[in-house]
Scaffold this motif. Structure first.
Motif, PDB file in Angstrom:
ATOM      1  N   PHE A  22       0.832  -1.196   0.000  1.00  0.00           N
ATOM      2  CA  PHE A  22       0.000   0.000   0.000  1.00  0.00           C
ATOM      3  C   PHE A  22       0.872   1.253   0.000  1.00  0.00           C
ATOM      4  O   PHE A  22       2.094   1.190   0.134  1.00  0.00           O
ATOM      5  CB  PHE A  22      -0.925   0.007   1.229  1.00  0.00           C
ATOM      6  CG  PHE A  22      -1.828  -1.191   1.302  1.00  0.00           C
ATOM      7  CD1 PHE A  22      -3.035  -1.215   0.627  1.00  0.00           C
ATOM      8  CD2 PHE A  22      -1.462  -2.309   2.040  1.00  0.00           C
ATOM      9  CE1 PHE A  22      -3.866  -2.319   0.687  1.00  0.00           C
ATOM     10  CE2 PHE A  22      -2.288  -3.420   2.110  1.00  0.00           C
ATOM     11  CZ  PHE A  22      -3.493  -3.431   1.427  1.00  0.00           C
ATOM     12  N   GLU A  23       0.194   2.399  -0.096  1.00  0.00           N
ATOM     13  CA  GLU A  23       0.871   3.685  -0.066  1.00  0.00           C
ATOM     14  C   GLU A  23       1.389   3.985   1.345  1.00  0.00           C
ATOM     15  O   GLU A  23       0.909   3.407   2.325  1.00  0.00           O
ATOM     16  CB  GLU A  23      -0.109   4.780  -0.526  1.00  0.00           C
ATOM     17  CG  GLU A  23       0.498   6.149  -0.693  1.00  0.00           C
ATOM     18  CD  GLU A  23       1.703   6.124  -1.607  1.00  0.00           C
ATOM     19  OE1 GLU A  23       2.829   6.269  -1.080  1.00  0.00           O
ATOM     20  OE2 GLU A  23       1.544   5.931  -2.821  1.00  0.00           O
ATOM     21  N   THR A  24       2.385   4.871   1.457  1.00  0.00           N
ATOM     22  CA  THR A  24       2.946   5.199   2.772  1.00  0.00           C
ATOM     23  C   THR A  24       1.979   6.076   3.570  1.00  0.00           C
ATOM     24  O   THR A  24       1.267   6.915   2.995  1.00  0.00           O
ATOM     25  CB  THR A  24       4.289   5.943   2.641  1.00  0.00           C
ATOM     26  OG1 THR A  24       4.065   7.250   2.097  1.00  0.00           O
ATOM     27  CG2 THR A  24       5.248   5.183   1.740  1.00  0.00           C
ATOM     28  N   PRO A  25       1.930   5.899   4.907  1.00  0.00           N
ATOM     29  CA  PRO A  25       1.024   6.709   5.732  1.00  0.00           C
ATOM     30  C   PRO A  25       1.290   8.206   5.605  1.00  0.00           C
ATOM     31  O   PRO A  25       0.345   9.008   5.629  1.00  0.00           O
ATOM     32  CB  PRO A  25       1.310   6.215   7.152  1.00  0.00           C
ATOM     33  CG  PRO A  25       1.854   4.832   6.975  1.00  0.00           C
ATOM     34  CD  PRO A  25       2.631   4.875   5.695  1.00  0.00           C
ATOM     35  N   ARG A  26       2.534   8.615   5.487  1.00  0.00           N
ATOM     36  CA  ARG A  26       2.844  10.048   5.399  1.00  0.00           C
ATOM     37  C   ARG A  26       2.210  10.662   4.153  1.00  0.00           C
ATOM     38  O   ARG A  26       1.658  11.754   4.200  1.00  0.00           O
ATOM     39  CB  ARG A  26       4.357  10.252   5.417  1.00  0.00           C
ATOM     40  CG  ARG A  26       4.971  10.099   6.804  1.00  0.00           C
ATOM     41  CD  ARG A  26       6.484  10.228   6.767  1.00  0.00           C
ATOM     42  NE  ARG A  26       7.036  10.231   8.122  1.00  0.00           N
ATOM     43  CZ  ARG A  26       7.301   9.137   8.829  1.00  0.00           C
ATOM     44  NH1 ARG A  26       7.057   7.950   8.298  1.00  0.00           N
ATOM     45  NH2 ARG A  26       7.788   9.225  10.051  1.00  0.00           N
ATOM     46  N   TRP A  27       2.337   9.979   3.006  1.00  0.00           N
ATOM     47  CA  TRP A  27       1.739  10.525   1.784  1.00  0.00           C
ATOM     48  C   TRP A  27       0.227  10.566   1.911  1.00  0.00           C
ATOM     49  O   TRP A  27      -0.415  11.533   1.483  1.00  0.00           O
ATOM     50  CB  TRP A  27       2.151   9.670   0.580  1.00  0.00           C
ATOM     51  CG  TRP A  27       1.724  10.260  -0.731  1.00  0.00           C
ATOM     52  CD1 TRP A  27       2.427  11.125  -1.517  1.00  0.00           C
ATOM     53  CD2 TRP A  27       0.470  10.036  -1.398  1.00  0.00           C
ATOM     54  NE1 TRP A  27       1.689  11.464  -2.635  1.00  0.00           N
ATOM     55  CE2 TRP A  27       0.487  10.808  -2.596  1.00  0.00           C
ATOM     56  CE3 TRP A  27      -0.650   9.272  -1.124  1.00  0.00           C
ATOM     57  CZ2 TRP A  27      -0.570  10.829  -3.487  1.00  0.00           C
ATOM     58  CZ3 TRP A  27      -1.722   9.290  -2.009  1.00  0.00           C
ATOM     59  CH2 TRP A  27      -1.669  10.059  -3.181  1.00  0.00           C
ATOM     60  N   LEU A  28      -0.360   9.530   2.518  1.00  0.00           N
ATOM     61  CA  LEU A  28      -1.816   9.479   2.671  1.00  0.00           C
ATOM     62  C   LEU A  28      -2.322  10.610   3.561  1.00  0.00           C
ATOM     63  O   LEU A  28      -3.330  11.252   3.255  1.00  0.00           O
ATOM     64  CB  LEU A  28      -2.230   8.115   3.245  1.00  0.00           C
ATOM     65  CG  LEU A  28      -2.025   6.913   2.314  1.00  0.00           C
ATOM     66  CD1 LEU A  28      -2.227   5.606   3.068  1.00  0.00           C
ATOM     67  CD2 LEU A  28      -2.959   6.991   1.108  1.00  0.00           C
ATOM     68  N   VAL A  29      -1.629  10.864   4.682  1.00  0.00           N
ATOM     69  CA  VAL A  29      -2.032  11.958   5.571  1.00  0.00           C
ATOM     70  C   VAL A  29      -1.940  13.287   4.842  1.00  0.00           C
ATOM     71  O   VAL A  29      -2.834  14.143   4.937  1.00  0.00           O
ATOM     72  CB  VAL A  29      -1.161  11.975   6.838  1.00  0.00           C
ATOM     73  CG1 VAL A  29      -1.355  13.278   7.611  1.00  0.00           C
ATOM     74  CG2 VAL A  29      -1.503  10.784   7.728  1.00  0.00           C
ATOM     75  N   TYR A  30      -0.865  13.488   4.087  1.00  0.00           N
ATOM     76  CA  TYR A  30      -0.666  14.747   3.372  1.00  0.00           C
ATOM     77  C   TYR A  30      -1.679  14.930   2.237  1.00  0.00           C
ATOM     78  O   TYR A  30      -1.781  16.018   1.673  1.00  0.00           O
ATOM     79  CB  TYR A  30       0.755  14.815   2.824  1.00  0.00           C
ATOM     80  CG  TYR A  30       1.719  15.504   3.754  1.00  0.00           C
ATOM     81  CD1 TYR A  30       2.329  16.698   3.400  1.00  0.00           C
ATOM     82  CD2 TYR A  30       2.006  14.966   4.998  1.00  0.00           C
ATOM     83  CE1 TYR A  30       3.211  17.337   4.255  1.00  0.00           C
ATOM     84  CE2 TYR A  30       2.882  15.589   5.859  1.00  0.00           C
ATOM     85  CZ  TYR A  30       3.481  16.776   5.495  1.00  0.00           C
ATOM     86  OH  TYR A  30       4.345  17.401   6.355  1.00  0.00           O
TER      87      TYR A  30
END
Length: 609
Positions: free
Chosen positions: A234-242
């Protein structure tokens, strides 16, 4: 409280035990790293398994990177003959991948910010597969260039995205280990590439027709494996939060962290996001902000300089031309192909050693040791070629003042326009002539001979039916083993850190709002430098001579050593959020402080797997 914070519903009830940072007991994904006060029944097995999957999938990208760097060195020995390539076409084909990588690197930052790390990794895997097919089916030399550019674009995308993906998925106390654990598979790719060249060239007749095609096409299999593996990540949590996907970020975080630490780290990420949200207005505004932040600007200067200086010390070029260098040292084509496996094996072993040491000794010390060994063994390699030239057979130029006016075989064959003609007398070779020519024969020949020699300078030419033509090496090389050992140690030195640490460091020294663009910029600097080095490698050897060219690369590695000593701070175990605080001033100015620099810790840095 804004909507994103409401969505996260951050908890402050979890207690966190401070990470001790015991370097002597820290092991990659080792369960002994877990806090002793956490009951084993409460530990989730999923973070370890998922992170292993992240590293393994990223490792496939590293493998493809290393394989394509390595396979071209041996394959070009057969491609040259198949297409009758000139030196210029040889350099264009080798450098095509570097040009493609530069394009991939410059676009990777924008693609990472817009589409995310996961999608860019998928693009890289697909392009690798396409490139391998194009190369394997090339019936014109232009197709080879197109295929090399395609795999180069895939490598450029991965070189920016792979380290960032692993870095953002990893806890800080093992971030360097996981990054290098992924990157060390570049060494595995280099080794397998060298072995593949040897295996596909066992039948010398087939090697010049279908063997080199199989060498290039082999990467289709790992490309398909990488595509399949990414389907489970999956995508990284940091990119998802941003990008406003808090619930998805929490879901991914639960897969890579034990449940008791998920909310704590999400709190760190959302705080960093809120600090930068109002100021992040777009790409142009972000670039302006980079130039107005002296800490980030200094980090960019360090990151780009590390990439440029490490590339200019020649590791990628020497790997791409390793078989050619061994031919220059006096090995036959078959021996050059198989002996190139030895440095490739050393490359893999020292990459493993670097991965084990990177957290224990730190980035700085490992970088300094690696660059020091690099310039020392480049000087030794240059010395071996110098001694070889001095001890080689004497040569008489057929035309004084021409392109091939050399008095030694070693200096004669170092010029790609020239070759050496001799005849075997008993068990020894006689002194001969130096003249213009190609790999097959001299430009000046008669009566079916490959070349002509001089019996006596005053008498004139003597035609000999069994004359021998040497184009890229001299007969009876006395220092070939010295060259091989020096090349092996040079590869071992740069592989331990110099070639990998710039990528690891660049994946962690920038704040989140600038990470994609800055990492992309530093990667672009690396690939442009590598393009220039690879595109001019043989030409520089022609102009300066092999020993002098190697001394130039060694001197650049020496400059890099002092650069790291005076300017690079230690980034090991530092949190990604707030890391720009390390770059307030040049590192050597901090030497005045009597206290050692302590890691800047935040609550989430106590996270254990």
């Amino acid at each position: 409280m804004n909507a994103l914070e409401d969505d996260l519903q951050l908890s402050s009830t979890h207690s966190v035990e401070e990470y001790s940072g015991d370097d002597d007991t820290t092991l990659l994904l080792n369960r002994e790293d877990l806090s002793e006060n956490v009951a084993s029944t409460e530990r989730s097995k999923h973070p370890r398994k998922y992170l292993n999957g992240v590293v393994a999938t990223s490792a496939l990208g590293s493998f493809l990177w290393g394989y394509n760097v390595s396979v071209i060195a041996g394959a070009m020995l057969f491609v040259d003959d198949h297409f009758h390539l000139s030196v210029l076409w040889h350099e264009i084909i080798v450098s095509g991948a570097i040009a493609g990588a530069a394009v991939g690197a410059i676009t990777a930052g924008v693609l990472n910010d817009k589409f995310g790390r996961w999608k860019v990794l998928m693009m890289s895997a697909v392009l690798h597969g396409m490139g391998s097919v194009i190369l394997g089916l090339s019936f014109f030399k232009l197709f080879l260039v197109i295929g090399r550019i395609t795999v180069g674009m895939a490598t450029g995308l991965y070189s920016v995205t792979g380290p960032v993906y692993v870095s953002e998925m990893s806890p800080s106390h093992i971030r360097g280990k996981l990054g290098l654990a992924s990157y060390l598979h570049t060494g595995g790719g280099i080794l397998i590439g060298s072995i593949a060249v040897g295996l596909f060239s066992i039948n010398s007749e087939h090697a010049y027709t279908i063997g080199w095609r199989l060498m290039f096409s082999f990467t289709l299999l790992p490309s398909l494996c990488m595509i399949a593996a990414l389907c489970f990540l999956f995508e990284t949590p940091r990119w998802l939060v941003y990008h406003g996907k808090a619930e998805k970020a929490r879901s991914v975080m639960k897969k890579i962290r034990s449940s008791e630490y998920v909310e704590k780290e999400l709190n760190e990420i959302i705080t960093d996001y809120e600090d930068n949200r109002k100021r992040k207005l777009g790409m142009i505004q972000s670039i302006r902000r980079i130039f107005h932040s002296k800490e980030v600007l200094y980090a960019v200067f360090l990151g780009c300089s590390l990439q440029v200086l490490s590339a200019m010390s020649g590791p990628t070029a020497v790997t791409s031309y390793s078989s050619t260098i061994l031919r220059m040292a006096g090995f036959s084509v078959r021996d050059a192909v198989w002996f190139s496996v030895v440095p490739s094996f050393a490359n893999l072993l020292t990459k493993i050693a670097g991965a084990l040491l990177v957290e224990r000794v730190g980035r700085r010390k490992l970088f300094i040791a690696s660059s020091t060994g690099t310039f020392i063994f480049l000087y030794i390699l240059a010395t071996s070629f110098y001694l070889e030239n001095k001890s080689s057979l004497s040569a008489t130029p057929l035309f004084e003042g021409g392109k091939c006016d050399y008095d030694k075989c070693g200096t004669c064959v170092a010029n790609s326009n020239c070759g050496f003609c001799t005849v075997k007398v008993g068990y020894d070779y006689s002194n001969g002539t130096c003249s213009e020519g190609s790999e097959d024969h001299s430009k000046f020949r008669a009566n079916g001979t490959k070349c002509i020699i001089l019996e006596d300078y005053e008498v004139g030419y003597r035609l000999v039916n069994d004359s021998k033509w040497y184009y890229d090496h001299c007969p009876e090389s006395k220092f070939a083993i010295m060259s091989l050992v020096a090349l092996l140690m040079y590869v071992a030195s740069f592989a331990s850190g110099l070639i990998s640490l710039p990528w690891i460091i660049n994946s962690e020294i920038y704040p989140m709002w600038a990470r994609g663009q800055c990492a992309s910029l530093s990667s672009l600097f690396n690939w442009i430098t590598n393009l220039l080095i690879n595109l001019t490698f043989l030409t520089v050897f022609d102009l300066l001579g092999t020993p002098n060219a190697l001394v130039v690369y060694g001197t650049i590695a020496l400059i890099l050593t002092f650069f790291v000593i005076f300017l690079l701070p230690e980034t090991s175990k530092q949190p990604l959020e707030g890391i720009e605080r390390l770059f307030v001033r040049p590192y050597f100015l901090t030497w005045r402080s009597s206290k050692p620099r302590k890691p800047v810790r935040t609550d989430c840095e106590s996270i254990q797997l």
